[in-house]
Design an enzyme around this catalytic site. Structure first.
Site, mmCIF file in Angstrom:
data_model
loop_
_atom_site.group_PDB
_atom_site.id
_atom_site.type_symbol
_atom_site.label_atom_id
_atom_site.label_comp_id
_atom_site.label_asym_id
_atom_site.label_seq_id
_atom_site.Cartn_x
_atom_site.Cartn_y
_atom_site.Cartn_z
ATOM 1 N N ASN A 7 0.879 -1.168 0.000
ATOM 2 C CA ASN A 7 0.000 0.000 0.000
ATOM 3 C C ASN A 7 0.916 1.217 0.000
ATOM 4 O OD1 ASN A 7 -1.828 2.001 0.425
ATOM 5 N ND2 ASN A 7 -2.680 1.158 2.322
ATOM 6 N N ARG A 62 -2.392 -2.202 -3.609
ATOM 7 C CA ARG A 62 -3.601 -1.415 -3.435
ATOM 8 C C ARG A 62 -3.529 -0.235 -4.401
ATOM 9 N NH1 ARG A 62 -5.205 2.990 1.007
ATOM 10 N NH2 ARG A 62 -7.340 3.242 0.306
ATOM 11 N N HIS A 151 -13.213 2.365 -0.520
ATOM 12 C CA HIS A 151 -13.199 1.424 0.604
ATOM 13 C C HIS A 151 -13.656 0.027 0.180
ATOM 14 C CE1 HIS A 151 -13.626 4.682 3.989
ATOM 15 N NE2 HIS A 151 -12.357 4.337 3.825
ATOM 16 N N ARG A 212 -13.327 15.100 7.071
ATOM 17 C CA ARG A 212 -14.067 15.430 5.838
ATOM 18 C C ARG A 212 -15.534 15.667 6.165
ATOM 19 N NH1 ARG A 212 -12.149 10.337 3.057
ATOM 20 N NH2 ARG A 212 -9.901 10.648 3.043
ATOM 21 N N GLU A 358 -8.159 -5.054 5.293
ATOM 22 C CA GLU A 358 -8.055 -4.750 3.868
ATOM 23 C C GLU A 358 -6.871 -5.459 3.223
ATOM 24 O OE1 GLU A 358 -9.267 -0.310 3.261
ATOM 25 O OE2 GLU A 358 -8.909 -0.622 5.389
#
Ligand code: AMP
Length: 583
Positions: A7, A62, A151, A212, A358
């Site tokens: 990642n 990823r 996601h 956010r 993940e």
């Protein structure tokens, strides 16, 4: 098998070595301060030595944005690299870093398969009604303005865990997953397909996040941009909003919860707005799917904050969601023990807390693609066959039209095994007109069925219903004229329902069942078209092929050899179809 999962950010690379089957993790770490002290290549080059004992067989990367192009994980080659590069404008902060990681890892492991796993891929089959922003569509297409969702690895992983816990397949379930971390998003998984998700063209839309804003009236953005300028507004909405913005504290929910307990008004408001937004999405997604079997909460907040879970899940009894507060308080999950059921015994809808992983999901998808057993089956194009008008006869009609005991003679094989076009032809006669020399397809069937296009119907002066093959009861009348006689059929004339023939294996690969309604997109010469209401017909003797009539083919400017792409599974067919898929 051992997979190296990478990642890659702009200044760091997170890595893990995982066995995708068992989930066992053999190594993990972060290479930091890249760009300043050393390049990505140098850092990964040094790592190869450290990891040499692990016999790594594949590398999974990823990649944040796969645009409209990537609907699945994919083996990386030059063309795929170029396509990821083309998605850079959609994720200007992430994709360049992901690409740097891929290039460095390819240099470090030139002989291993490298697989890209996209955050967006899981949502690639969002129905058009869910992915479309209500703005000028020409502009939207020109600038790739549509909802993508993110996601994906997390939503996919936790939903799968919930299905396993329920002892069933995701294809049997309607699940809402809430990934509540510093970034947060919701996803509606209907029978295994993401049909709604809260993040949109960028990860800024949807739920309240750490920093956010999530959903906003676009007018707010315009107003802020006028006041602050574009760059400051972008910074404000991404970095200084959400829990941090409302509370005036940081983005750490633990701190906000502590402050709220001491009476801090901003902290209380932040918690209330966060929970309200999440609950609102649950209601909306249950409505979108027309029902709900399970809710899954994950991410740092979903996994750890019992008070936030309680706030989100309160007052959902009308949906069948009922939490056992003791279980909610006790819930604790880890990679080794990832699922905790917090539903009360009377709940119709199960609620699970699941530890997301993940990296493991990326490792699993990497292993699947590297192993070659699913080389992106959903992307497999569907050959399209254009059926001209044709006739199926039963024995009695054959005798009447061609003489007692006559047989169809073979002209050529059709693509579906056992089916053939015959040399024999008949004339179709309707109240307004006649169509001559229409070919008969063999073998003979238990009932006559005559399939024509809408244009043919005008010529004949009849109004035939749109029907799936075999459903001729109550269809339109027609007169057939053969060399040996003429017969009038009270029923048998239909306009064929467009459909796809596929085998059980194909159906599994596409994630559909017999009787499902799907959408198929085709690219014609300037007449791109998406066919809705395409019926899936599954039988092991079939060959993969979509059948449309000449009107449908002309509408999309299709000719022989055309193919289509299955874009998503619909469940808005009539009741019979929905029941079939739930059966
Ligand atoms: P993630 O991005 O998934 O790592 O999640 C980070 C978020 O989870 C932060 O807002 C943390 O404050 C929150 N978090 C982690 N542990 C807890 C906890 N025990 N209670 C409340 N929030 C938590």
């Amino acid at each position: 098998m051992r997979v190296l999962v990478i990642n890659c950010g702009s200044s760091s690379i997170k890595y893990q070595v995982i066995d995708p089957a068992s989930g066992e993790r053999f190594a993990a770490g972060t290479l930091e301060r890249l760009g300043e002290e050393r390049s990505h290549e140098e850092a990964l080059g040094a790592l190869v030595g450290e990891l040499s004992e692990h016999a790594i067989e594949a590398v999974g990367h990823r990649v944040v944005h796969g645009g409209a192009r990537f609907v699945d994980a994919v083996r990386i080659d030059g063309e795929v690299l170029a396509a990821i590069e083309a998605c850079v404008p959609l994720a200007p902060l992430h994709n360049p870093a992901n690409l740097a990681g891929i290039r460095a890892a390819q240099a470090a492991y030139p002989d291993l398969p490298h697989i890209a796993v996209f955050d967006t891929a899981m949502h690639a089959r969002l129905p058009r009604r869910a992915r479309t922003y209500a703005i000028d569509q020409e502009l939207a297409t020109a600038h790739s303005i549509r909802r993508f969702g993110f996601h994906g690895s997390s939503h996919g992983f936790v939903a799968q865990k919930a299905a396993e816990t329920l002892g069933t397949s995701l294809r049997e379930l309607r699940v809402i997953t809430l990934h509540l971390g510093n970034g947060a998003s919701a996803c509606a998984l209907e029978f295994g397909t993401s049909v709604e998700t809260s993040m949109g063209m960028t990860p800024l839309e949807g739920l309240v996040m750490g920093t956010r804003s999530g959903d906003l009236d676009a007018g707010v953005v315009l107003r802020l941009a006028r006041e602050l300028g574009i760059d400051e507004t972008e910074h404000l909405l991404n970095k200084k909003s959400g829990l941090a913005g409302i509370s005036g504290l940081g983005n750490d929910l633990r701190e906000i919860q502590r402050a709220a307990a001491e009476g801090h008004d901003g902290a209380r408001l932040a918690i209330n707005v966060f929970a309200h937004r999440a609950r609102k999405y649950i209601g909306a997604y249950a409505a979108v799917m027309g029902g709900l079997d399970a809710i899954v909460l994950t991410g740092g907040i979903g996994e750890n904050s019992a008070p936030m879970r309680r706030r989100i899940l309160q007052r959902l009894e009308f949906l069948g969601v009922r939490i056992d507060e003791d279980k909610n308080q006790d819930a604790s999950v880890s990679d080794d023990d990832p699922v905790f059921d917090i539903s009360s015994s009377t709940a119709r809808v199960k609620t699970f807390v699941v530890a997301t992983n993940e990296e493991l999901q990326i490792a699993k998808e990497t292993a699947k693609v590297a192993g070659g057993d699913t080389e992106v089956s959903q992307k497999k194009p569907i050959p399209i066959a254009i059926s001209a008008r044709h006739v199926h006869l039963d024995r009695a009609a054959m005798d009447a039209l061609f003489g007692e005991g006559s047989e169809l003679t073979h002209y050529k094989d059709l693509s579906q095994p056992g089916q053939f076009a015959s040399n024999e032809r008949v004339n179709l006669i309707g109240p307004r007109g006649k169509i001559e020399r229409v070919r008969i397809l063999g073998p003979l069937r238990p009932a006559c069925q005559i399939e024509v296009s809408r244009t043919d119907e005008f010529r004949l002066g009849v109004d035939a219903p749109i029907r799936r093959s075999g459903k001729v009861r109550g269809s339109a009348p027609i007169t057939l004229e053969g060399p040996n006689g003429t017969i009038h059929l009270e029923e048998g004339l239909i306009c064929a329902w467009r459909h796809i023939h596929m085998t059980t294996k194909d159906a599994e690969d596409y994630g559909v069942k017999d009787g499902d309604m799907v959408e198929v997109s085709v690219s014609g010469r300037g007449r791109d078209l998406t066919f809705g209401d395409v019926l899936v017909r599954v039988k092991d003797s079939y060959r993969l092929e979509m059948h449309i009539d000449t009107d449908e083919a002309n509408a999309a400017e299709l000719s022989r050899g055309a193919t289509g792409a299955l874009t998503y599974t619909d469940v808005e067919g009539d009741g019979a179809v929905i029941q079939q898929r739930r059966a």
